[in-house]
Write a protein that holds these residues in place. Structure first.
Motif, PDB file in Angstrom:
ATOM      1  N   GLY A  71       0.608  -1.248   0.086  1.00 46.95           N
ATOM      2  CA  GLY A  71      -0.092   0.139   0.135  1.00 46.95           C
ATOM      3  C   GLY A  71       0.971   1.321   0.091  1.00 46.95           C
ATOM      4  O   GLY A  71       0.247   2.238  -0.009  1.00 46.95           O
ATOM      5  N   SER A  95      -2.701  -0.355   3.913  1.00 43.90           N
ATOM      6  CA  SER A  95      -2.452   1.170   3.721  1.00 43.90           C
ATOM      7  C   SER A  95      -3.723   1.621   2.494  1.00 43.90           C
ATOM      8  O   SER A  95      -3.318   2.043   1.609  1.00 43.90           O
ATOM      9  CB  SER A  95      -1.030   1.340   3.016  1.00 43.90           C
ATOM     10  OG  SER A  95      -0.885   2.954   3.086  1.00 43.90           O
ATOM     11  N   PRO A  96      -4.828   1.334   2.956  1.00 47.67           N
ATOM     12  CA  PRO A  96      -5.798   1.644   1.895  1.00 47.67           C
ATOM     13  C   PRO A  96      -6.153   3.355   1.689  1.00 47.67           C
ATOM     14  O   PRO A  96      -5.492   4.118   2.603  1.00 47.67           O
ATOM     15  CB  PRO A  96      -7.304   0.992   2.617  1.00 47.67           C
ATOM     16  CG  PRO A  96      -6.977   1.212   3.972  1.00 47.67           C
ATOM     17  CD  PRO A  96      -5.545   1.037   4.187  1.00 47.67           C
ATOM     18  N   GLN A  97      -7.009   3.680   0.658  1.00 49.03           N
ATOM     19  CA  GLN A  97      -7.238   5.124   0.614  1.00 49.03           C
ATOM     20  C   GLN A  97      -8.260   5.242   1.679  1.00 49.03           C
ATOM     21  O   GLN A  97      -8.150   6.716   2.235  1.00 49.03           O
ATOM     22  CB  GLN A  97      -8.376   5.187  -0.608  1.00 49.03           C
ATOM     23  CG  GLN A  97      -7.331   4.847  -1.941  1.00 49.03           C
ATOM     24  CD  GLN A  97      -6.182   6.026  -2.177  1.00 49.03           C
ATOM     25  OE1 GLN A  97      -6.144   7.049  -1.853  1.00 49.03           O
ATOM     26  NE2 GLN A  97      -5.158   5.199  -2.458  1.00 49.03           N
ATOM     27  N   TYR A 137      -9.544   4.195   5.864  1.00 45.15           N
ATOM     28  CA  TYR A 137      -9.602   3.123   6.778  1.00 45.15           C
ATOM     29  C   TYR A 137     -10.432   3.668   7.940  1.00 45.15           C
ATOM     30  O   TYR A 137     -10.564   4.725   8.324  1.00 45.15           O
ATOM     31  CB  TYR A 137      -8.270   3.017   7.450  1.00 45.15           C
ATOM     32  CG  TYR A 137      -7.993   1.975   8.311  1.00 45.15           C
ATOM     33  CD1 TYR A 137      -7.724   0.783   7.985  1.00 45.15           C
ATOM     34  CD2 TYR A 137      -8.346   2.054   9.754  1.00 45.15           C
ATOM     35  CE1 TYR A 137      -7.867  -0.488   9.006  1.00 45.15           C
ATOM     36  CE2 TYR A 137      -8.260   1.051  10.808  1.00 45.15           C
ATOM     37  CZ  TYR A 137      -7.783  -0.290  10.418  1.00 45.15           C
ATOM     38  OH  TYR A 137      -7.821  -1.495  11.340  1.00 45.15           O
ATOM     39  N   MET A 189      -1.828   0.138  10.443  1.00 44.09           N
ATOM     40  CA  MET A 189      -2.804   1.055   9.396  1.00 44.09           C
ATOM     41  C   MET A 189      -2.790   2.582   9.310  1.00 44.09           C
ATOM     42  O   MET A 189      -3.167   3.134   8.450  1.00 44.09           O
ATOM     43  CB  MET A 189      -4.225   0.591  10.021  1.00 44.09           C
ATOM     44  CG  MET A 189      -4.513   0.783  11.361  1.00 44.09           C
ATOM     45  SD  MET A 189      -4.151   2.408  12.234  1.00 44.09           S
ATOM     46  CE  MET A 189      -5.851   3.377  11.755  1.00 44.09           C
ATOM     47  N   SER A 209      -2.541   4.548   6.296  1.00 43.97           N
ATOM     48  CA  SER A 209      -3.890   4.710   5.184  1.00 43.97           C
ATOM     49  C   SER A 209      -3.895   6.313   4.985  1.00 43.97           C
ATOM     50  O   SER A 209      -3.527   7.073   5.831  1.00 43.97           O
ATOM     51  CB  SER A 209      -5.030   4.115   6.041  1.00 43.97           C
ATOM     52  OG  SER A 209      -4.673   2.731   6.642  1.00 43.97           O
ATOM     53  N   LYS A 210      -4.501   6.360   3.915  1.00 45.29           N
ATOM     54  CA  LYS A 210      -4.450   7.620   3.397  1.00 45.29           C
ATOM     55  C   LYS A 210      -5.371   8.657   3.866  1.00 45.29           C
ATOM     56  O   LYS A 210      -5.381   9.683   4.262  1.00 45.29           O
ATOM     57  CB  LYS A 210      -4.909   7.941   1.673  1.00 45.29           C
ATOM     58  CG  LYS A 210      -4.041   6.961   0.930  1.00 45.29           C
ATOM     59  CD  LYS A 210      -2.644   7.139   0.961  1.00 45.29           C
ATOM     60  CE  LYS A 210      -1.663   6.535   0.239  1.00 45.29           C
ATOM     61  NZ  LYS A 210      -1.637   4.826   0.413  1.00 45.29           N
ATOM     62  N   ILE A 244      -8.168   8.347   7.588  1.00 45.45           N
ATOM     63  CA  ILE A 244      -8.633   7.258   8.690  1.00 45.45           C
ATOM     64  C   ILE A 244      -9.800   8.123   9.374  1.00 45.45           C
ATOM     65  O   ILE A 244      -9.684   9.277   9.803  1.00 45.45           O
ATOM     66  CB  ILE A 244      -7.412   7.290   9.865  1.00 45.45           C
ATOM     67  CG1 ILE A 244      -6.077   6.746   9.273  1.00 45.45           C
ATOM     68  CG2 ILE A 244      -7.616   6.275  10.757  1.00 45.45           C
ATOM     69  CD1 ILE A 244      -4.894   6.442   9.904  1.00 45.45           C
TER      70      ILE A 244
END
Length: 321
Positions: free
Chosen positions: A153, A255-257, A259, A274, A277-278, A280
């Protein structure tokens, strides 16, 4: 430009997204060259997708032993590829298996090892998360060929079609007495949701979900967003959700867009998995919960009230209401 070796993470039928991320990262340092370890026929199925994402070459080590032993076939193949290519660096995905392979390879090469990299500079400088994500540091290998484990990610996969030349790696037979053998395999629970480490949206539940039945609100929100479901260690240890969905230092790093943390206090062990992440979003009844310290948006409230409202709103907007 120098070659940069990239270990291909795959399931025999498809290449995992983390590999495409590594190929994008490798282009910062040189020409990406894939190393593919699998059973006979794997390269035929996967080579085209690797070339489409920028692999200028594919070094193939195919053998039935590739799935019979833990780590050893992969370490042997990478070691031989390094000796053949003389790369500027070796990149692997910072999964549980990837970190083991990276450590064993670096020890065999007597070279520098960098774990949990989240950024790479053309100069070779690496940005890492250290001490469970408590610190961000910049490091550089000063001895030998860098072996770098990159957190999934951290880079965006990019299609970069090139012709890929295939090379055979004649890996020697494994010594059973010196290697751990796989005695059984159990397929993970299947589902329609995206894989946890590849999802652009992850909704995770923690101790505040209060039980296995409570995870229904987590799943409903994840499904409304087209995302994956995660869980904190506390939730997993309590038996609320299977271990394969654990996010954190001893689970999976994501590491999503987006979370969304529901009922997760924010122990450092969880944040380590996490916090890159972009965006949160956290929902917790405790206004002092540490998770709010890393959140872009925080809601102090009851997750069993907030999450269903969010699910309904998402569903209404997606339905055009």
């Amino acid at each position: 430009m120098p070659d940069v070796l990239v270990l291909v993470d795959h399931d025999g039928e498809r290449v995992h997204q983390s590999t495409y991320e590594l190929l994008a990262a490798a282009r910062r340092l040189g020409d990406p060259v894939a190393v593919l370890v699998g059973t006979p026929g794997t390269a035929t199925r996967l080579k085209d997708s690797l070339a489409r994402h920028g692999a200028t070459g594919v070094h193939v080590a195919e053998s039935p032993q590739a799935v019979e032993f833990v780590g050893s076939p992969t370490v042997d193949a990478l070691y031989l590829a390094v000796r053949t290519v003389g790369p500027a660096a070796v990149l692997v995905s910072a999964t549980t298996d990837g970190k083991e392979v990276a450590g064993r390879l670096a020890a065999r090469l007597d070279t520098g090892l960098l774990i949990d990299a989240v950024d790479l500079e053309p100069s070779g400088e690496v940005t890492q998360l250290a001490f469970g994500g408590s610190y961000t540091v910049r490091s550089e290998v000063t001895h030998g060929i860098p072996v770098i484990a990159v957190r999934p990610g951290s880079f965006e996969p990019e299609e970069h079609p090139v012709p890929a030349v295939e090379y055979e790696l004649p890996v020697p037979p494994i010594d059973p007495a010196a290697s751990a053998r796989v005695t059984a395999r159990r397929a993970p629970l299947a589902g329609a949701r995206p894989a946890l480490t590849e999802a652009s949206v992850v909704v995770s539940g923690g101790r505040g979900v209060a039980g296995a039945d409570g995870f229904k609100v987590v799943e409903e929100l994840a499904d409304a967003l087209g995302g994956a479901v995660g869980a904190s260690r506390a939730a997993v240890d309590a038996g609320y959700y299977p271990h394969q969905y654990q996010v954190g230092q001893t689970g999976k790093s994501v590491s999503p867009q987006l979370y969304i943390a529901l009922g997760i206090s924010g122990a450092i062990q969880h944040l380590a998995g996490m916090q890159t992440s972009k965006t949160i979003v956290a929902v917790n009844k405790d206004p002092e919960a540490p998770v709010f310290g890393v959140s872009d948006y925080g809601v102090v409230g009851d997750l069993f009230s907030v999450a269903p409202q969010l699910t309904r709103e998402v569903a209404a907007r997606r339905g055009g209401s």
